[in-house]
Design an enzyme around this catalytic site. Sequence first.
Site, short mmCIF file in Angstrom:
data_model
loop_
_atom_site.label_atom_id
_atom_site.label_comp_id
_atom_site.label_asym_id
_atom_site.label_seq_id
_atom_site.Cartn_x
_atom_site.Cartn_y
_atom_site.Cartn_z
CB CYS A 178 -0.99 -0.05 1.17
SG CYS A 178 -2.34 1.12 0.99
CG HIS A 180 -4.04 -3.54 2.61
ND1 HIS A 180 -3.11 -3.12 3.52
CD2 HIS A 180 -4.60 -2.42 2.12
CE1 HIS A 180 -3.10 -1.81 3.60
NE2 HIS A 180 -4.01 -1.35 2.75
CD GLU A 204 -1.99 -6.32 4.99
OE1 GLU A 204 -1.56 -6.63 3.87
OE2 GLU A 204 -2.17 -5.14 5.35
#
Lengths: 251, 195
Positions: free
Chosen positions: B72, B177, B179
Amino acid sequence: MLAKRIIAALDIKEGRVVKGIKFQNIRDAGDPIELAKRYEEEGIDEIVFLDITASYEKRQILLDLVKRIAEEIYVPFTVGGGIKSVEEIREIIKSGADKVFLNTAAVDNPTLISEVAKVVGSANLVIAIDAKWNGKFWEVYTHGGRKARGIDAVEWAKEVECLGAGEILLTSMDTDGTQEGFDIPLTKAIVEAVDIPVIASGGAGSPEHFYDAFEIGASAALAASIFHYGKYTVRELKEYLARRGVNVRLE
Amino acid sequence: MIAIVDLGIGNLANVRKALGGVITSDPYEIERADKIVLPGVGNFGAVMKRLEPLKGTILDAINEGKPFLGICLGMQLLFEWSEESEGKGLEVFKGNVVKFKGVRVPHIGWNQVFPAKECPLFEGIKNGSYFYFVHSYYVNPQDKEVIAAITDYESKGNKVVFPSAVCKDNVFGVQFHPEKSSKNGLKLLENFRRL
């Protein structure tokens, strides 16, 4: 292409899921992590945790839960319920929540929206609006739907956008709990009034209801019971939407 | 060991869980790491300021050929400057960071990522897979060769096609993202871990 999002809501009290959950093959239906994992496995796009813990003293339980969720869940999640201050929000975000939502405190003190947006960024701030048709306009309610505020929800939506809200979580009190469909006129009015994403909530009972909400421009749709009771899995819902040409994340 | 650079904003627990490694802001620990991940949430200028004491260490590691992944804002920081605020980035790549125009901002949600070239990060991940995004700015590399994947964002009748991943040699950046992107994200992080 950006997908339309399906969001599951979980009511949390003192760190446990409340509200009837009738899942099979879940050892402990009250454990938010276990339930969230199951939703993630089925393809949920996002999870909203509504903390209904009454006492402020028990807030630490929520923070511990947020930390556990952040470690175990690999889809974004939002936390809210009774949040009043920038400090609380900072702690929740620091514990690992992707977004927070504000409702009553934002109506009581609209400048809080811009303060929070400055601290955590607009993208991480959701404003929840509970609204009910009063014969003339959709009126904003706070305190978990107990208090009418005399404010027009459409005007309020525009104001929260100006103040820095990143998204609106719109719950219709007229349709909530009915399972007869989202409040389409209300959702449409809000979607057309603002540029930020609008999450439709309240009334989902079947896959068609989601289709209707996306058709009029909702970016996401939220439901609780339809998933909790295993009436439809997230995957079945998404397959239905994909067949009708809605762009959803299916993999 | 993978060093996940901690700038004190946001929680990196699931990045660590997916990758192993340590969350740290200690330059010695970062120096000893064999891979570096720079996650980023917040404002370009403000985060760059926090990163200042680690800038030399990170750039040395990149120049030594250690695998680096910017997530990001961590990807945006690889470039020279941003429309978001004054100040310079890490300047690993030429080009800047620009704001979305004509579409709803921020761009939030799951969007499709289409690889633009061979990149080990996307090994085993289907073309057009969904990843989770939340951002208002995107990178505009001068050298288009660094673009590893693109994503299109359409809203309000306008469409913006932007680079959603970059890679060159040992340096990688993703705008989304991983994650927060469920299985595809975990796969991508696993690909980075195994480099």
